[in-house]
Motif scaffolding. Structure first.
Motif, short mmCIF file in Angstrom:
data_model
loop_
_atom_site.label_atom_id
_atom_site.label_comp_id
_atom_site.label_asym_id
_atom_site.label_seq_id
_atom_site.Cartn_x
_atom_site.Cartn_y
_atom_site.Cartn_z
N VAL A 103 0.85 -1.19 0.00
CA VAL A 103 0.00 0.00 0.00
C VAL A 103 0.89 1.24 0.00
O VAL A 103 1.86 1.32 0.74
N TYR A 109 -7.72 3.78 -3.52
CA TYR A 109 -7.72 2.84 -2.39
C TYR A 109 -8.27 1.47 -2.77
O TYR A 109 -8.01 0.49 -2.09
N THR A 113 -7.46 -1.90 -0.79
CA THR A 113 -8.44 -2.34 0.20
C THR A 113 -8.86 -3.79 -0.09
O THR A 113 -8.96 -4.61 0.83
N ARG A 129 0.08 6.25 3.83
CA ARG A 129 -1.05 5.48 3.33
C ARG A 129 -1.44 4.36 4.29
O ARG A 129 -2.61 4.05 4.46
N HIS A 133 -5.18 3.63 5.93
CA HIS A 133 -5.89 2.35 5.96
C HIS A 133 -6.22 1.94 7.39
O HIS A 133 -7.29 1.39 7.67
#
Ligand code: AMP
Length: 409
Positions: A103, A109, A113, A129, A133
């Motif tokens: 990531v 995203y 994800t 990042r 998350h």
């Protein structure tokens, strides 16, 4: 010492063989058994020494089979490095069933994800990042057993240390931690005290020395002739691929435009470019579509661009460490490469600092037949000294000048 004697699992050894490695590099010989034995490790090694495999191989061995995770977390300062380390992990893990994900910022995203939701064993991430998350509840770190802080000094330079600390606080205390850093400034020392337990230090070679397979040369020139000299160097160099480093983004754009006008297939890499542009530049350079990559220092750390035959410093780096990192792009692993630095009178102090830092004097070189304007720097050159031949893979010769300094190898 063959890889097979280091204690790595069979599927990981198969991955190593598939990667084409025949024997471990010195940092791998030292770090792999320590990490397998459960020790915390501080690794300080030159770039291009094989440090990614030094932590990836033992971690993959210890993880064995898929399980709820992530159980290994690797923090990287830039998205390029994160992507590169993820690729390395995937390569080494190809004969295991372990799942690897990455990531980083600058992209959507969605895919990240989805990957996190599917479950990962090894997560490679940039700090910002990853925190996003975490805040969105898309990942938890309470199963992390292995934490790697890669390029820690770079993360410090980029202001990521507070983020890194927040992330570490979300990992279990009971874990194994490895920290890699080319330099250990006081802030990193503090981080080490706080985040590592009784670490063993693995230092390969003098920390400050650039790889020994690199030949260095300085090209003094009047500042009004920098671009002419760059063009002439590129004309005479028999290069396969070359990275030209500039101090600023504007400078990089300017140099790239100039080279384009002179029909060089060129790509640019700096932080003002979009993620897509950066990936396009890197891919094109790796695949040989662009022979010249013009970059700022963001590209100088850790990026694994294979077979760079030359690095040209269009601007002398202002921090001595950056010199080592920049020229680390050439001469990676066991190949050889040349590092050429264009120098004007204003750079004298920075050059002196670099020479102190790397503990050696760099050869001063003049291009024969180039219409040099006077610069006081030439007073240092000794006519009648040995001519310098820049050896190239295809046997061509570039610089013929005079050199000043200690006896050459
Ligand atoms: P790193 O220092 O991790 O960025 O690695 C530098 C380069 O060396 C990468 O291209 C690796 O694929 C390569 N490499 C790592 N370990 C070995 C090895 N044992 N033998 C040959 N090449 C290696």
């Amino acid at each position: 010492m063959p890889f097979a004697k280091l204690g790595l699992s069979r599927p990981v050894l198969e991955g190593v063989r598939a990667a084409g490695y025949t024997e471990p590099t010195p940092i791998q010989v030292r770090a792999i058994p320590l990490i397998l034995a459960g020790r915390d490790v501080i690794g300080s090694a030159q770039t291009g020494t094989g440090k990614t495999a030094a932590f990836a191989l033992p971690i993959l061995t210890r993880l064995e089979a898929p399980a709820p995770g992530p159980r290994a977390l690797v923090l990287e300062p830039t998205r390029e490095l994160a992507a590169q380390v993820e690729t390395a992990f995937r390569d080494y893990a190809r004969f295991t069933k372990l799942r690897v994900a990455v990531v980083y910022g600058g992209v959507g995203y969605g895919a990240q994800t989805a990957a996190l939701r599917e479950g990962v064993d090894v997560l490679v991430a940039t700090p910002g990042r990853l925190l996003d998350h975490l805040q969105r509840g898309q990942v938890r770190l309470d199963r992390v057993q292995f934490l790697v802080l890669d390029e820690a000094d770079r993360m410090l330079d980029m202001g990521f240390l507070p983020d890194v600390k927040r992330i570490i606080q979300k990992c279990p205390r009971q874990r194994q931690t490895a920290l890699f850093s080319a330099t250990i400034p006081p802030e990193i020392e503090t981080l080490i005290q706080w985040a590592l337990r009784d670490p063993e230090t693995v230092e390969i070679g003098a920390r400050r020395m650039p790889a020994e397979t690199i030949r260095h040369a300085l090209y003094p020139v009047n500042s009004s002739q920098k671009t002419d000299l760059l063009l002439e160097l590129l004309r005479r160099l028999d290069y396969d691929s070359v990275i030209v480093f500039c101090r600023t983004k504007q400078g990089a754009d300017h140099v790239a435009a100039l080279l384009k006008r002179h029909n060089h297939p060129v790509a640019v890499l700096h932080s003002n470019r979009t993620q897509q542009e950066r990936e396009h530049a890197l891919r094109g350079f790796r695949e040989g579509r662009f022979e010249v990559l013009v970059a700022t220092d963001i590209a100088s750390r850790g990026l694994d661009i294979a077979d760079v035959s030359h690095v040209i410093n269009y601007d002398v780096p202002q921090h001595p460490e950056d010199y080592v990192h920049r020229i680390g792009r050439t001469g990676r692993a066991l190949a050889t490469g040349d590092a050429l630095t264009i120098m004007t009178a204003e750079d004298a102090q920075h050059v002196a600092a670099i020479e102190r830092f790397i503990g050696q004097k760099i050869e001063r070189t003049k291009l024969e037949g180039f219409p040099y304007l006077y610069t006081a720097l030439f007073e240092e050159l000794k006519p009648g000294g040995k001519p310098l031949h820049l050896r190239r893979s295809r046997g061509a010769r570039v610089g013929r000048g005079y050199y000043y300094g200690p006896a050459r190898r």
